[in-house]
Design a protein around this motif. Structure first.
Motif, PDB file in Angstrom:
ATOM      1  N   PHE A  31       0.809  -1.222   0.000  1.00 16.67           N
ATOM      2  CA  PHE A  31       0.000   0.000   0.000  1.00 16.67           C
ATOM      3  C   PHE A  31       0.839   1.267   0.000  1.00 16.67           C
ATOM      4  CE2 PHE A  31      -3.229  -2.946   1.904  1.00 16.67           C
ATOM      5  CZ  PHE A  31      -4.153  -2.840   0.897  1.00 16.67           C
TER       6      PHE A  31
ATOM      7  N   GLY B 161       2.015   2.191  -3.322  1.00 10.65           N
ATOM      8  CA  GLY B 161       0.894   2.735  -4.078  1.00 10.65           C
ATOM      9  C   GLY B 161       0.593   4.176  -3.722  1.00 10.65           C
ATOM     10  N   GLU B 162       0.682   4.507  -2.432  1.00  3.13           N
ATOM     11  CA  GLU B 162       0.490   5.896  -2.014  1.00  3.13           C
ATOM     12  C   GLU B 162       1.506   6.817  -2.691  1.00  3.13           C
ATOM     13  OE1 GLU B 162       0.118   6.611   2.273  1.00  3.13           O
ATOM     14  OE2 GLU B 162      -0.041   4.438   2.465  1.00  3.13           O
TER      15      GLU B 162
ATOM     16  N   PHE C 164      -3.435  -7.140  -3.330  1.00  4.15           N
ATOM     17  CA  PHE C 164      -3.092  -6.071  -2.402  1.00  4.15           C
ATOM     18  C   PHE C 164      -1.604  -5.738  -2.475  1.00  4.15           C
ATOM     19  CE2 PHE C 164      -6.910  -7.398   0.283  1.00  4.15           C
ATOM     20  CZ  PHE C 164      -7.625  -6.250   0.007  1.00  4.15           C
TER      21      PHE C 164
ATOM     22  N   TYR D 167      -0.620  -5.585  -6.961  1.00  4.73           N
ATOM     23  CA  TYR D 167      -1.362  -4.685  -7.841  1.00  4.73           C
ATOM     24  C   TYR D 167      -1.402  -3.259  -7.304  1.00  4.73           C
ATOM     25  CZ  TYR D 167      -4.091  -3.509 -11.845  1.00  4.73           C
ATOM     26  OH  TYR D 167      -4.478  -2.948 -13.027  1.00  4.73           O
ATOM     27  N   CYS D 168      -1.438  -3.114  -5.968  1.00  5.24           N
ATOM     28  CA  CYS D 168      -1.438  -1.759  -5.404  1.00  5.24           C
ATOM     29  C   CYS D 168      -0.075  -1.087  -5.561  1.00  5.24           C
ATOM     30  CB  CYS D 168      -1.836  -1.801  -3.933  1.00  5.24           C
ATOM     31  SG  CYS D 168      -3.562  -2.255  -3.681  1.00  5.24           S
ATOM     32  N   SER D 169       0.981  -1.865  -5.713  1.00  5.54           N
ATOM     33  CA  SER D 169       2.324  -1.309  -5.907  1.00  5.54           C
ATOM     34  C   SER D 169       2.700  -1.337  -7.381  1.00  5.54           C
ATOM     35  CB  SER D 169       3.341  -2.079  -5.059  1.00  5.54           C
ATOM     36  OG  SER D 169       3.307  -3.475  -5.338  1.00  5.54           O
TER      37      SER D 169
ATOM     38  N   THR E 225      -0.242  -0.077  -9.769  1.00  5.55           N
ATOM     39  CA  THR E 225      -0.400   1.377  -9.772  1.00  5.55           C
ATOM     40  C   THR E 225       0.765   2.026 -10.519  1.00  5.55           C
ATOM     41  OG1 THR E 225      -1.501   1.168  -7.634  1.00  5.55           O
ATOM     42  CG2 THR E 225      -0.845   3.366  -8.316  1.00  5.55           C
TER      43      THR E 225
ATOM     44  N   TYR F  94      -3.506   1.024   4.693  1.00  6.44           N
ATOM     45  CA  TYR F  94      -4.525   0.889   3.647  1.00  6.44           C
ATOM     46  C   TYR F  94      -5.603   1.949   3.785  1.00  6.44           C
ATOM     47  CZ  TYR F  94      -6.201  -2.417   7.297  1.00  6.44           C
ATOM     48  OH  TYR F  94      -6.546  -3.031   8.472  1.00  6.44           O
TER      49      TYR F  94
ATOM     50  N   TYR G 121      -4.059   4.652   1.779  1.00  9.85           N
ATOM     51  CA  TYR G 121      -4.068   4.315   0.344  1.00  9.85           C
ATOM     52  C   TYR G 121      -5.429   4.608  -0.277  1.00  9.85           C
ATOM     53  CZ  TYR G 121      -3.897   1.460  -3.921  1.00  9.85           C
ATOM     54  OH  TYR G 121      -3.978   1.032  -5.226  1.00  9.85           O
ATOM     55  N   TYR G 122      -6.485   4.082   0.339  1.00 12.51           N
ATOM     56  CA  TYR G 122      -7.812   4.259  -0.265  1.00 12.51           C
ATOM     57  C   TYR G 122      -8.331   5.683  -0.094  1.00 12.51           C
ATOM     58  CZ  TYR G 122      -7.774  -0.666  -1.297  1.00 12.51           C
ATOM     59  OH  TYR G 122      -7.417  -1.899  -1.807  1.00 12.51           O
TER      60      TYR G 122
ATOM     61  N   GLU H 112      -6.720   7.391  -3.019  1.00 11.28           N
ATOM     62  CA  GLU H 112      -7.390   6.943  -4.244  1.00 11.28           C
ATOM     63  C   GLU H 112      -8.760   7.600  -4.371  1.00 11.28           C
ATOM     64  OE1 GLU H 112      -7.589   2.715  -6.267  1.00 11.28           O
ATOM     65  OE2 GLU H 112      -9.235   2.901  -4.819  1.00 11.28           O
TER      66      GLU H 112
END
Length: 389
Positions: A76, A79-80, A118, A121-123, A126, A376, A379-380, A383
């Motif tokens: 996460f 991804g951030e 998680f 795909y989030c790393s 993104t 997370y 992260y969300y 997003e």
């Protein structure tokens, strides 16, 4: 542009109109940048020379907790960083995102977990949406191959946990809906439909067995691998087997919205709308729309909130608004959630080791990560902010 970012970054230029007041992104992202600078310093100080610790997860007794790549939350933070880069276009965020993403690569071969979406795909996912890096593409594809090994055709689902074998024979949790996005991506990237078919089977089986008449979701469904039949339905992180664990409802809303985006199967859109109705009309949803950790927690209103669940729900609603006739309602609620998270649930700048949101709940029954920041949640939240435009 990649389909997921058609539901996130692209919304910055598309612009969704709503009657509700919307948050102003520039100052919020400026604050997020300041907090993330604090986090980068905190990570370096906490990690020391331990290269196995790759990502910040939460605070424990006020101290930063870092986790290894195998932890389900490890992707996460990368991804951030990618989302900060997407909004600001500043090279330093790309540099940091690249660094933290690379620390996840070995997980592409970890077949002992369902949390590949998680983590990878989030790393990597993104990052790939923003860079189209061929090396990232290969990691995504290999990760999908690894995740596919956990699919049981008789059950029709990907196995979630390998732990607690004394309790479940073949557990499938609602969270696992979030990992299907990796499989859909792999089919797009390769042309190999096997990944897509596994994702659809899992979504269909979960839709059949995880939901009650009111479209609330069970947390865990256990299956018999010989017959494919359901053995039992219960919870691991919710208040009770028959209660509605808040983040689980968020996973369901987000997951079926994503499945509709990827398949255009109207059944998934209707499922997402019904889950949204359950959440948004629930008598125990507070006025600020930040849910308690479980919709049926016995001590409401004196129960912990879950800002991470609110962020997941808001992000899901922003995408669902793109597809549904209920667009105005979803945008109004999502805007309300974002406003209240921004105004009342953010950390003061420079505090909490650099986490952005406060007041999330990991596992209340285990008294674990209660009323703390969680990666997370951040992260969300980012997003959802990107999706809000």
């Amino acid at each position: 542009m990649h389909k997921k970012f058609a539901g996130t970054i692209a919304l910055l230029t598309i612009g969704l109109l709503s009657q509700a007041q919307k948050v102003k992104l520039a100052p919020i992202f400026a604050d997020a940048e300041k907090q993330t600078q604090v986090m980068l310093t905190s990570v370096a100080e906490t990690r020391g020379g331990n290269t196995e610790l790759v990502s910040p997860r939460t605070l424990e007794n006020g101290k930063l907790k870092l986790v290894p790549a195998k932890d389900w939350t490890s992707g996460f933070f990368a991804g951030e960083l990618w989302m900060l880069y997407a909004f600001t276009h500043k090279p330093e965020w790309k540099t940091n995102a690249t660094d933290f993403t690379a620390r996840e690569e070995k997980e592409k071969l970890n077949g002992g977990t369902h949390d590949m979406g998680f983590k990878i795909y989030c790393s990597y996912g993104t990052g790939y949406q923003l860079t189209k890096d061929a090396a990232y593409k290969e990691v995504i594809i290999q990760s999908a191959k690894t995740l596919s090994t956990r699919f049981n055709p008789k059950v029709g689902c990907i196995r979630s946990w390998d732990h607690h074998k004394e309790q479940w024979g073949y557990p499938v949790i609602i969270d696992n809906m979030m990992n299907l996005e990796l499989l859909f991506a792999a089919t797009r990237l390769t042309g190999d439909s096997s990944f897509y078919k596994i994702a659809v089977s899992h979504a269909n089986t979960t839709m059949k067995n995880h939901f009650r008449a009111d479209y609330s979701s069970y947390h865990v469904v256990d299956y018999d691998t010989v017959t494919g039949n359901v053995v039992k339905k219960n919870t691991h992180q919710g208040y009770a087997d028959e209660s509605a664990w808040a983040r689980g409802q968020g996973w369901a809303l987000y997951g079926y919205t994503m499945c509709y985006r990827e398949t255009k199967n109207i059944v998934y859109l209707r499922q997402a709308e019904k889950v949204a109705k359950f959440i948004l009309t629930h008598p125990n949803l507070p006025a600020d729309k930040i849910p308690y950790w479980d919709f049926n927690a016995p001590g409401i209103p004196n129960e912990p909130r879950d800002a991470s669940a609110a962020a997941v729900i808001a992000s899901g609603l922003y995408e669902l608004a793109k597809y549904s006739k209920n667009k105005k309602e979803y945008l109004t609620v999502a805007n309300t959630i974002l406003q209240n998270l921004t105004n009342n649930y953010r950390s003061p700048i420079g505090e909490n080791k650099g986490f952005i949101l406060l007041h999330s709940t990991g596992s209340k029954p285990a008294n674990s990560e209660v009323d703390v920041p969680l990666n997370y949640g951040d992260y969300y939240y980012l997003e959802a902010l990107l999706r809000s435009k």
